[in-house]
Design a protein around this motif. Structure first.
Motif, PDB file in Angstrom:
ATOM      1  N   UNK A 118       7.049   3.143  10.364  1.00 38.77           N
ATOM      2  CA  UNK A 118       7.147   2.085   9.346  1.00 38.77           C
ATOM      3  C   UNK A 118       7.477   2.638   7.956  1.00 38.77           C
ATOM      4  N   UNK A 119       6.851   3.779   7.584  1.00 41.25           N
ATOM      5  CA  UNK A 119       6.947   4.268   6.193  1.00 41.25           C
ATOM      6  C   UNK A 119       7.710   5.578   6.039  1.00 41.25           C
ATOM      7  N   UNK A 120       8.101   6.213   7.145  1.00 40.10           N
ATOM      8  CA  UNK A 120       8.767   7.515   7.067  1.00 40.10           C
ATOM      9  C   UNK A 120       7.839   8.615   7.565  1.00 40.10           C
ATOM     10  N   UNK A 121       8.432   9.738   7.975  1.00 41.88           N
ATOM     11  CA  UNK A 121       7.683  10.831   8.611  1.00 41.88           C
ATOM     12  C   UNK A 121       6.502  11.312   7.768  1.00 41.88           C
TER      13      UNK A 121
ATOM     14  N   UNK B 232       0.638  10.446   5.314  1.00 37.56           N
ATOM     15  CA  UNK B 232      -0.230  10.426   4.118  1.00 37.56           C
ATOM     16  C   UNK B 232      -0.968   9.094   3.973  1.00 37.56           C
ATOM     17  N   UNK B 233      -0.327   8.002   4.399  1.00 36.14           N
ATOM     18  CA  UNK B 233      -0.963   6.681   4.270  1.00 36.14           C
ATOM     19  C   UNK B 233      -2.014   6.469   5.362  1.00 36.14           C
ATOM     20  N   UNK B 234      -1.645   6.779   6.609  1.00 30.65           N
ATOM     21  CA  UNK B 234      -2.496   6.396   7.747  1.00 30.65           C
ATOM     22  C   UNK B 234      -3.591   7.412   8.057  1.00 30.65           C
ATOM     23  N   UNK B 235      -3.246   8.695   8.140  1.00 29.91           N
ATOM     24  CA  UNK B 235      -4.207   9.700   8.630  1.00 29.91           C
ATOM     25  C   UNK B 235      -5.496   9.762   7.799  1.00 29.91           C
ATOM     26  N   UNK B 236      -5.429   9.833   6.444  1.00 28.76           N
ATOM     27  CA  UNK B 236      -6.693   9.873   5.694  1.00 28.76           C
ATOM     28  C   UNK B 236      -7.577   8.662   5.956  1.00 28.76           C
ATOM     29  N   UNK B 237      -6.965   7.460   5.988  1.00 24.48           N
ATOM     30  CA  UNK B 237      -7.756   6.241   6.218  1.00 24.48           C
ATOM     31  C   UNK B 237      -8.343   6.224   7.622  1.00 24.48           C
TER      32      UNK B 237
ATOM     33  N   UNK C  35     -12.267   0.416   6.358  1.00 22.96           N
ATOM     34  CA  UNK C  35     -12.004  -0.510   7.458  1.00 22.96           C
ATOM     35  C   UNK C  35     -11.089  -1.643   7.021  1.00 22.96           C
ATOM     36  N   UNK C  36     -11.270  -2.109   5.783  1.00 23.19           N
ATOM     37  CA  UNK C  36     -10.439  -3.215   5.293  1.00 23.19           C
ATOM     38  C   UNK C  36      -8.945  -2.883   5.376  1.00 23.19           C
ATOM     39  N   UNK C  37      -8.495  -1.707   4.876  1.00 20.97           N
ATOM     40  CA  UNK C  37      -7.064  -1.414   4.988  1.00 20.97           C
ATOM     41  C   UNK C  37      -6.577  -1.324   6.435  1.00 20.97           C
ATOM     42  N   UNK C  38      -7.231  -0.502   7.268  1.00 23.66           N
ATOM     43  CA  UNK C  38      -6.718  -0.261   8.619  1.00 23.66           C
ATOM     44  C   UNK C  38      -6.851  -1.473   9.534  1.00 23.66           C
ATOM     45  N   UNK C  39      -7.777  -2.382   9.213  1.00 17.59           N
ATOM     46  CA  UNK C  39      -8.029  -3.538  10.077  1.00 17.59           C
ATOM     47  C   UNK C  39      -7.389  -4.815   9.548  1.00 17.59           C
ATOM     48  N   UNK C  40      -7.516  -5.057   8.242  1.00 17.78           N
ATOM     49  CA  UNK C  40      -7.115  -6.354   7.682  1.00 17.78           C
ATOM     50  C   UNK C  40      -5.674  -6.404   7.186  1.00 17.78           C
ATOM     51  N   UNK C  41      -5.167  -5.307   6.589  1.00 27.35           N
ATOM     52  CA  UNK C  41      -3.832  -5.492   5.995  1.00 27.35           C
ATOM     53  C   UNK C  41      -2.789  -4.411   6.271  1.00 27.35           C
ATOM     54  N   UNK C  42      -3.173  -3.213   6.715  1.00 23.51           N
ATOM     55  CA  UNK C  42      -2.156  -2.192   7.011  1.00 23.51           C
ATOM     56  C   UNK C  42      -1.222  -2.630   8.151  1.00 23.51           C
ATOM     57  N   UNK C  43      -1.744  -3.255   9.248  1.00 22.26           N
ATOM     58  CA  UNK C  43      -0.819  -3.760  10.275  1.00 22.26           C
ATOM     59  C   UNK C  43       0.176  -4.784   9.718  1.00 22.26           C
ATOM     60  N   UNK C  44      -0.283  -5.615   8.765  1.00 24.42           N
ATOM     61  CA  UNK C  44       0.611  -6.629   8.162  1.00 24.42           C
ATOM     62  C   UNK C  44       1.716  -5.970   7.336  1.00 24.42           C
ATOM     63  N   UNK C  45       1.356  -4.922   6.576  1.00 22.79           N
ATOM     64  CA  UNK C  45       2.365  -4.210   5.773  1.00 22.79           C
ATOM     65  C   UNK C  45       3.399  -3.555   6.695  1.00 22.79           C
TER      66      UNK C  45
END
Length: 446
Positions: A109-112, A117-122, A385-395
């Motif tokens: 979705x965001x590039x290699x 950097x966006x997903x792994x830390x969260x 939890x809010x980012x990975x559950x509520x809105x990261x899939x939407x982005x």
């Protein structure tokens, strides 16, 4: 003829590399087994989602109040089911390719680099955070079981009970992949439904308490607002299964004619029905019976019958054992991937033994040091939890599918994103305040 030798050498080199890659993938926890049936996804999802969070929901209701509490619970159930559907759909959106891990979808979705950097830390904050919180929960439930069964026995520190709980994981963590923990996960899912039923049924049996009050407990406006924020984090923590959903789906076999999303979605629907059967009766009946005097763990409020409460606490222990394993498996996969693919360690039992023992020891140490159960729920619930559950899939959905502006899909995703961002901002504030208040009177390793 002379030009064919380099070509055959290159082809041979590529074949060797892909064979080595397949050998590593067959060894790693997430990609090593693809024989799961649809009901495996059901109980893995129940185990991942229903956990320590359900016991804190009546307390969250007391901080939110009847109106906002019911709205937040129902909205969270709907939004998280929608975002879970998105992730199931995106798992095989590229023909012939499967996104077996959350960060792989993020990279698409965001590039290699940015995706990592966006997903792994969260994702790490969520999974490591859950493992720490479940260490605390397991220890507290064992302590409660001990005190209930043997009230005349000498009291023991919570530290010892957390260490007893951790000792189980020093053994179970060496099971190689998701498929090998299926029996543990099934037992955990059954236990979650059992102790949830005990929690609300025992509350009904106890009846509405005399002088029950449903107003906000905090004496000041600031206290009420902070408690409200913290309760939002508690609810967010209760809906946390998204962080392992792609890893669970990766275990289901898939062909172009029969993609994995069919059986996976069937499992998710069953899991969400179980989630509703656990969450709504416990939170609503628990709050109705005890009002704002409810403890942050409903089983603490239910003192009698002693045998039933002891049994419920033991069910919680079995469940969080399974939940810990489900959340630890993607972390093991990340660590082992880095060691084998990046640092070129040889895949071996010894490597797995050392890495996993270090991880269990780390989560145990942090749990013993900071056992502020409800504060941890709120803080991790809002922050990660809010980012990975509520809105990261939407982005990700907006970035990949690019729905038409102002269409139903566009509006739905943006509403989820706005609500999720608000939750991410306000919930950790309440949780952090609670941790600070508890820390003032807490003595380390006491």
């Amino acid at each position: 003829m002379g030009t064919q030798a380099p070509d055959s050498y290159l082809n041979n080199n590529v074949d060797q590399k892909s064979a080595k890659q397949k050998e590593i993938d067959d060894w790693l926890p997430i990609t090593s087994s693809k024989h799961a049936k649809w009901w495996y996804s059901a109980f893995h999802n129940v185990t991942a989602m229903v956990g320590a969070g359900v016991l804190g929901l009546p307390y969250a209701m007391s901080e939110l109040g009847w109106g906002p509490g019911v709205v937040v619970l129902v909205l969270s159930w709907i939004i998280t089911l929608y975002t879970l559907w998105q992730m199931v759909e995106m798992h095989e959106m590229v023909p012939g390719k499967r996104f077996n891990r959350y960060h792989e979808l993020g990279q698409h979705a965001f590039g290699e680099k940015l995706g990592l950097y966006i997903v792994v830390p969260q994702q790490l904050i969520v999974e490591v955070g859950v493992c720490i919180v479940y260490m605390v929960t397991g220890g507290q439930s064992l302590q409660k079981f001990h005190n209930t069964v043997c009230s005349s026995c000498k009291s023991m520190k919570l530290t010892w009970f957390i260490m007893i709980f951790a000792s189980v994981h020093f053994v179970l963590s060496h099971l190689p992949n998701f498929h090998s923990i299926s029996a543990i996960s099934l037992a955990a899912a059954a236990m979650s439904l059992s102790y949830s039923t005990i929690a609300w049924a025992a509350s009904v049996a106890k009846g509405v308490q005399p002088d029950v009050q449903y107003g906000y407990k905090a004496s000041s406006t600031a206290g009420t607002v902070f408690s409200f924020f913290g309760a939002l984090g508690d609810v967010a923590f209760a809906y946390a299964g998204h962080n392992v959903v792609l890893e669970i789906q990766a275990t289901i076999p898939s062909t172009p004619e029969k993609p994995s999303k069919g059986p996976m979605w069937r499992g998710v629907i069953l899991a969400y029905i179980v989630v509703a059967l656990c969450y709504f009766p416990v939170s609503l009946i628990g709050y109705w019976m005890f009002g704002n005097s409810i403890e942050d763990n409903i089983l603490i409020s239910l003192e009698k019958p002693a045998w039933l409460i002891a049994m419920a606490n033991m069910f919680v222990v079995v469940h969080v054992i399974g939940s810990y394993q489900v959340y630890a498996m993607p972390v093991f996969d990340m660590m082992e991937t880095v060691l084998v693919k990046k640092l070129h360690f040889k895949p071996s039992r010894m490597l797995r033994f050392i890495v996993r023992n270090i991880y269990v020891a780390f989560t145990m140490f942090v749990a013993i040091t900071f056992p502020f159960f409800s504060g941890l729920l709120s803080f991790f619930g809002g922050f990660a939890f809010a980012p990975t559950t509520y809105f990261l899939p939407c982005i990700m959905w907006l970035a990949i599918y690019k729905p038409r502006r102002f269409s139903l899909s566009w509006w739905t995703n943006w509403i989820c994103i706005v609500l999720g961002v608000l939750l991410m901002i306000v919930a950790p504030i309440g949780g952090l305040r609670l941790i600070i208040i508890k820390a003032k009177e807490y003595q380390f390793y006491s």
